[in-house]
Design a protein around this motif. Sequence first.
Motif, mmCIF file in Angstrom:
data_model
loop_
_atom_site.group_PDB
_atom_site.id
_atom_site.type_symbol
_atom_site.label_atom_id
_atom_site.label_comp_id
_atom_site.label_asym_id
_atom_site.label_seq_id
_atom_site.Cartn_x
_atom_site.Cartn_y
_atom_site.Cartn_z
ATOM 1 N N UNK A 2 46.586 5.822 21.082
ATOM 2 C CA UNK A 2 46.331 7.315 20.301
ATOM 3 C C UNK A 2 45.871 8.300 21.752
ATOM 4 N N UNK A 3 46.465 9.458 21.200
ATOM 5 C CA UNK A 3 46.183 10.563 22.013
ATOM 6 C C UNK A 3 45.941 11.708 20.939
ATOM 7 N N UNK A 4 44.726 12.074 21.381
ATOM 8 C CA UNK A 4 44.506 13.331 20.431
ATOM 9 C C UNK A 4 44.401 14.617 21.317
ATOM 10 N N UNK A 5 44.844 15.556 20.796
ATOM 11 C CA UNK A 5 45.080 16.964 21.449
ATOM 12 C C UNK A 5 44.421 18.051 20.887
ATOM 13 N N UNK A 6 43.346 18.707 21.588
ATOM 14 C CA UNK A 6 42.540 19.602 20.885
ATOM 15 C C UNK A 6 42.730 20.737 21.707
ATOM 16 N N UNK A 7 43.218 21.797 20.918
ATOM 17 C CA UNK A 7 42.957 23.212 21.540
ATOM 18 C C UNK A 7 41.620 23.722 21.462
ATOM 19 N N UNK A 8 41.344 24.386 22.667
ATOM 20 C CA UNK A 8 40.200 25.161 22.625
ATOM 21 C C UNK A 8 40.029 26.203 21.519
ATOM 22 N N UNK A 9 38.760 26.228 21.023
ATOM 23 C CA UNK A 9 38.392 27.264 19.914
ATOM 24 C C UNK A 9 38.813 28.765 20.713
ATOM 25 N N UNK A 10 38.514 29.658 19.535
ATOM 26 C CA UNK A 10 38.778 30.930 20.124
ATOM 27 C C UNK A 10 37.956 31.493 20.941
ATOM 28 N N UNK A 11 38.561 32.205 22.120
ATOM 29 C CA UNK A 11 37.727 32.763 23.207
ATOM 30 C C UNK A 11 37.747 34.219 23.237
ATOM 31 N N UNK A 12 36.748 34.703 24.133
ATOM 32 C CA UNK A 12 36.706 36.161 24.139
ATOM 33 C C UNK A 12 38.078 36.832 24.899
ATOM 34 N N UNK A 13 38.468 37.875 24.682
ATOM 35 C CA UNK A 13 39.651 38.312 25.253
ATOM 36 C C UNK A 13 39.492 38.647 26.866
ATOM 37 N N UNK A 14 40.531 38.217 27.459
ATOM 38 C CA UNK A 14 39.974 38.363 29.105
ATOM 39 C C UNK A 14 40.171 40.058 29.336
ATOM 40 N N UNK A 15 39.420 40.365 30.401
ATOM 41 C CA UNK A 15 39.610 41.534 31.000
ATOM 42 C C UNK A 15 39.669 41.485 32.711
ATOM 43 N N UNK A 16 39.804 42.779 33.210
ATOM 44 C CA UNK A 16 40.158 42.666 34.587
ATOM 45 C C UNK A 16 39.006 42.207 35.507
ATOM 46 N N UNK A 17 37.767 42.284 35.297
ATOM 47 C CA UNK A 17 36.477 41.806 35.823
ATOM 48 C C UNK A 17 36.073 40.583 35.618
ATOM 49 N N UNK A 18 36.701 39.735 34.734
ATOM 50 C CA UNK A 18 36.441 38.377 34.328
ATOM 51 C C UNK A 18 37.573 37.649 34.629
ATOM 52 N N UNK A 19 37.487 36.532 35.386
ATOM 53 C CA UNK A 19 38.764 35.504 35.754
ATOM 54 C C UNK A 19 38.938 34.834 34.196
ATOM 55 N N UNK A 20 40.109 34.282 34.178
ATOM 56 C CA UNK A 20 40.634 33.814 32.887
ATOM 57 C C UNK A 20 39.650 32.529 32.545
ATOM 58 N N UNK A 21 39.565 31.705 33.775
ATOM 59 C CA UNK A 21 38.733 30.243 33.483
ATOM 60 C C UNK A 21 37.347 30.551 33.206
ATOM 61 N N UNK A 22 36.906 31.705 33.253
ATOM 62 C CA UNK A 22 35.342 32.168 33.046
ATOM 63 C C UNK A 22 35.289 32.462 31.436
ATOM 64 N N UNK A 23 36.334 32.882 30.701
ATOM 65 C CA UNK A 23 36.279 33.346 29.289
ATOM 66 C C UNK A 23 35.589 32.341 28.339
ATOM 67 N N UNK A 24 34.653 32.924 27.702
ATOM 68 C CA UNK A 24 33.677 31.851 26.777
ATOM 69 C C UNK A 24 34.164 31.972 25.255
ATOM 70 N N UNK A 25 33.602 31.161 24.558
ATOM 71 C CA UNK A 25 34.182 30.930 23.173
ATOM 72 C C UNK A 25 33.229 32.078 22.470
ATOM 73 N N UNK A 26 33.981 32.765 21.558
ATOM 74 C CA UNK A 26 33.299 33.686 20.620
ATOM 75 C C UNK A 26 32.499 33.237 19.637
ATOM 76 N N UNK A 27 31.648 33.832 19.031
ATOM 77 C CA UNK A 27 30.866 33.286 18.015
ATOM 78 C C UNK A 27 31.728 32.383 16.846
ATOM 79 N N UNK A 28 32.865 33.148 16.511
ATOM 80 C CA UNK A 28 33.741 32.306 15.667
ATOM 81 C C UNK A 28 34.311 31.316 16.406
#
Length: 155
Positions: A2-28
Motif C-alpha cells: 500500500x502506498x499513500x501519497x500525501x500532498x503538502x498542505x497550502x504553503x506561503x507564496x514564494x518570493x524572490x528573497x526566500x528559497x522555494x524549499x523554505x516556504x512554510x505552511x499558511x494558517x489554512x
Amino acid sequence: MELILWRHAEAEAGDIDQPDAARALTPKGQKQAAKMAEWLDRVLPNTCRVLTSPTTRTVQTASALGRKFKIMPHLGPDSTAEEVLEAAHWPTSREPVLIVGHQPFLGQIAALLITGQRDEWTLRKGAICWIAQRVKDETDANFIRAVMGPDLVGK
C-alpha cells in the motif's frame, strides 16, 4: 503493498528573497494538515513508514501526523515518479508507505500505478491518494483504496 501519497498542505507564496524549499505552511495549510493527519492517524497501520521531502512545507505537513518520519533529500520538488517509487520500495515493501511530497510527481505516480500510463494527474493541496496492490489470478492489480481531501474529513 500500500502506498499513500500525501500532498503538502497550502504553503506561503514564494518570493524572490526566500528559497522555494523554505516556504512554510499558511494558517489554512496548518489546519489542512492537522485535519488530514487526524484522519490518517486513525486509519494508517502502526507499521506504516512515513517518508517526506526535505522542504519546510512537507516536513510541517508530516509533523502534523505525530509519527516518526524520515526526511529523504531526493524526494524534493524536482523528483521523478520513478525516484519516489524506488524510495518507497514499490511494489515489494512489506509495510505500507506514506510519501509526503509535491506535485507533479505525486499525480504522476497515481496515474502510472492506476492506468499504467504516464499522465499528469493533480492532487489538491493537503489531499491523499491511497493506492493498494493485490494479486488476483496470479496477476498484480493496483487499485485506489481512498482519495480524500482535508475539506472532507471533519471540522
